[in-house]
Design a protein around this motif. Sequence first.
Motif, PDB file in Angstrom:
ATOM      1  N   ILE A 633      47.996  36.611  45.333  1.00  0.00           N
ATOM      2  CA  ILE A 633      47.369  36.595  43.369  1.00  0.00           C
ATOM      3  C   ILE A 633      47.528  38.075  42.943  1.00  0.00           C
ATOM      4  N   THR A 634      48.081  38.448  41.698  1.00  0.00           N
ATOM      5  CA  THR A 634      48.680  39.892  40.772  1.00  0.00           C
ATOM      6  C   THR A 634      47.665  39.962  40.050  1.00  0.00           C
ATOM      7  N   LEU A 635      46.861  39.913  39.443  1.00  0.00           N
ATOM      8  CA  LEU A 635      46.557  40.055  38.078  1.00  0.00           C
ATOM      9  C   LEU A 635      46.926  41.571  36.986  1.00  0.00           C
ATOM     10  N   ALA A 644      37.000  38.486  34.251  1.00  0.00           N
ATOM     11  CA  ALA A 644      36.133  38.936  34.571  1.00  0.00           C
ATOM     12  C   ALA A 644      34.999  38.882  32.864  1.00  0.00           C
ATOM     13  N   ARG A 645      35.127  38.056  31.831  1.00  0.00           N
ATOM     14  CA  ARG A 645      34.861  37.355  31.069  1.00  0.00           C
ATOM     15  C   ARG A 645      34.499  36.290  31.520  1.00  0.00           C
ATOM     16  N   VAL A 646      35.180  35.696  31.876  1.00  0.00           N
ATOM     17  CA  VAL A 646      34.644  34.436  32.549  1.00  0.00           C
ATOM     18  C   VAL A 646      34.324  34.174  33.182  1.00  0.00           C
ATOM     19  N   GLU A 647      34.382  34.576  34.855  1.00  0.00           N
ATOM     20  CA  GLU A 647      32.939  35.078  35.464  1.00  0.00           C
ATOM     21  C   GLU A 647      31.806  35.456  35.165  1.00  0.00           C
ATOM     22  N   MET A 659      36.685  31.303  38.921  1.00  0.00           N
ATOM     23  CA  MET A 659      37.806  32.456  38.902  1.00  0.00           C
ATOM     24  C   MET A 659      37.524  33.463  39.915  1.00  0.00           C
ATOM     25  N   THR A 660      36.996  33.561  40.961  1.00  0.00           N
ATOM     26  CA  THR A 660      37.059  34.583  41.759  1.00  0.00           C
ATOM     27  C   THR A 660      38.102  34.049  42.981  1.00  0.00           C
ATOM     28  N   PRO A 661      38.877  34.942  43.017  1.00  0.00           N
ATOM     29  CA  PRO A 661      40.067  35.132  43.519  1.00  0.00           C
ATOM     30  C   PRO A 661      40.314  34.311  44.751  1.00  0.00           C
ATOM     31  N   ASP A 662      39.466  34.406  46.330  1.00  0.00           N
ATOM     32  CA  ASP A 662      39.586  33.119  47.405  1.00  0.00           C
ATOM     33  C   ASP A 662      39.211  31.805  45.763  1.00  0.00           C
ATOM     34  N   SER A 727      35.024  44.198  33.995  1.00  0.00           N
ATOM     35  CA  SER A 727      34.658  44.263  34.926  1.00  0.00           C
ATOM     36  C   SER A 727      33.977  45.433  36.048  1.00  0.00           C
ATOM     37  N   GLY A 728      33.264  45.384  34.760  1.00  0.00           N
ATOM     38  CA  GLY A 728      31.598  46.452  35.858  1.00  0.00           C
ATOM     39  C   GLY A 728      30.550  45.767  35.636  1.00  0.00           C
TER      40      GLY A 728
END
Length: 815
Positions: A633-635, A644-647, A659-662, A727-728
Amino acid sequence: MTTLPIHDALDPLITALRDTNRAVLQAPPGAGKTTVVPLAMLDAGLTNGRILMLEPRRLAARAAAERMAQTLGEKAGETVGYRVRGESKVGKSTRIEVVTEGILTRMIQSDAELSGIGAVIFDEFHERSLNADLGLALCLEIADALRDDLILLAMSATLDAEPVAALMGEVPVITSEGRAFPVETRWIDRPLGKKDRLEDATARLIEKAVSETEGGVLVFLPGEGEIRRTQSALRLPEDCSVHPLFGAMPFKDQQAAIRPAQSGRKVVLATSIAETSLTIQDIRVVIDAGRARRARFDPGSGMSRLVTERVTRAEATQRQGRAGRVAEGTCYRLWTKGEEGGLLPFPPAEIEAADLTGLALELALWGATPDDLAFLTPPNTGSYAEAQTVLQMLGALDADNRITPHGKSLAALPLHPRLAHVMAVAGPQAAPVTALLAARDPLTRGAPVDLGLRLEALDDLKTFTDRRPFGVNRNALATIRDEAKRLRRSTRDVKADDLSPEELAALAYPDRIGLRRKGDTPRFVLSGGKGAVLDDGDPLANARLIVVTDTDGNPREARIRQAIQISEAQLRNLFSDQIAWQDTCTWSKRERRVIARRQEMLGAIALDDRVWKDAPDDAVASAMLDGVRDLGITLSSAAKRFVARVELIRTAGHDLPDMTPDALLASIDDWLLPHLSGVKTADHWKKFDLLDALRARLDWPQMQLLDRLAPAHFTTPLDRKIPIDYSGETPEITLRLQELFGQTTHPKIGNTPLRVTLLSPGQKPVQTTMDIPGFWSSSYADVRKDMRGRYPKHPWPEDPTQADPTLRAKRRKPS
């Protein structure tokens, strides 16, 4: 009468059997248990029924019966008789019957109460054959459920008796100490090298032993072939007579090997048949070639085959003891003393290593599972499941692993179920092919793989050898012919249509029908799903369809050792009920796209293969999911910001999807599938933006929560929406410095200040700050000084707090 060591144990043994009906007897080789115990039980009147004694080999069964009959002054077939495959000497007056182990299973399956049988003796139980383990398990169930009067006795030379006694119900263990003379052991000086032939080395050791010792010589070799080759290589004095001894030879020749020499010295070249059960007269010297042949599941043939392995320490000790029966003896070992430490302690039970297809068929016929019976070593669950799969494929078991009428007919034939299936379907015409498939290859190495060549040699050896340059094992061919005759007799009542050898092979191996793959190398995909490869120069290398009857067993890609060509028409005739069209959409890693095909399948091979032009979107999308797993998966930038907002909000404790990559990859079936319409290739996937699919995972209240707590944009004084990067560690915006002119407060989300990266007109970062008012009052002056020279066409006011925000350059002055 000669007193043997076993006589001292008879009273406690008879008492134990009279009191509990069960016992375990430990007695070393030569103690006399095989020929004395059954007669003692008969004499003690323990039962009114017949005494059945199991022996692991035909020769031992016949020899034991002959010896007991001789003791009674009778001939075999009177009070004492025997039954082995192909031969029976039993009469109305027979009270003791010696049988090979497989016969007991047939007796039980035809009469579950063992009517007329009062006692069952399992001789040489330490050999742990599959038939003996099954026979004891069935007898224990019969005794517990139907026949509480049935006497059961397990006899052994080297067995650890306690587990067997516990299995039988904590029964008494009776031990006979036995008698043996000292045996001197001698080893060779150096290990055999790769170029040293076993037969030549054994022949030289025999010649050495004969020159150094006196008395009869017993030589242990793994099989008939090694015995014949060793015999040919021997150069012995004229007073030495050499006698082969193996299971397949005529009984009169076996008796000649067992009887004492009339004159001179006797040298007996024997298989492991001479380790136990048999007493060979006058043996003072043992020569152990250090090899044993045992049944192992052979993935190459799909059946049990005899394989040659190093002896274990227990077997070596058993063989050594044969030299000390009548006097002090000598044992020569064809290995060094240093190699002794590398020997395994005991041979494995056959149930641990053999093919379990026959066992699974017998248990299905009995109506039981392995868990229902008392096995000393339970069968491996994975191997047992594979055996059931084979039986279902042959039509012997139904989908619930219950035996079918066809399965019952297979169980009645003393053959591996694959071969029994062929004989039950095709009858006597299948005898030559079946006998060949059951045997080792009669052609020497280097011969082409074609099974048809073996049939030619079997049919007319002289013509074959005149026309073909391949070596032939004539003894093996003779054995195969004898077996074919027996098979013809056993199925003479079966009526069937004429079938070719290739069709008969396909009946035995419906999972080994091979379809050649495209390409120069002769690689085949098999109907069972595995792969196999032929040598390039073999005559069958260009065949489209073959039946593979033997391979080297490699689990990745097996090398074909025996096969036969077959036509598609023949396959359709045999397996019409198993051939069906399948529509498939699959992801091709090699082509990096979804491939939609319509295929006419026989197992895992496609007899016809076409493009599926109108494959439905949902089938293509499902296949593309495998492509996503392959490609990853490439975003896009926007999708990354959304995730990033959701996490950020989810980790703060709010109920939003992970919505982590795994987590995204693990749940693609749920959230991505509805959005994959039209995506079929790696290029399509590369261009696909996941933002809409990710947003669809949130319902309306969740989106409202997200927009409130982590808004997607910051609105500048120019009313322009700038994406916020979450993301930061701190939310961040990036924008042109001039766009914040007039901003006297620092941008925030709620109470959280944003990290602001200010850009030059050339889009290069000039400052990152968490305090815009502080920047205006401090660092801005230095930035202004530097930037005015670089970007003179853009405004750089002295007091930015009083200037209007802009993205434009200064107006040109009129000329």
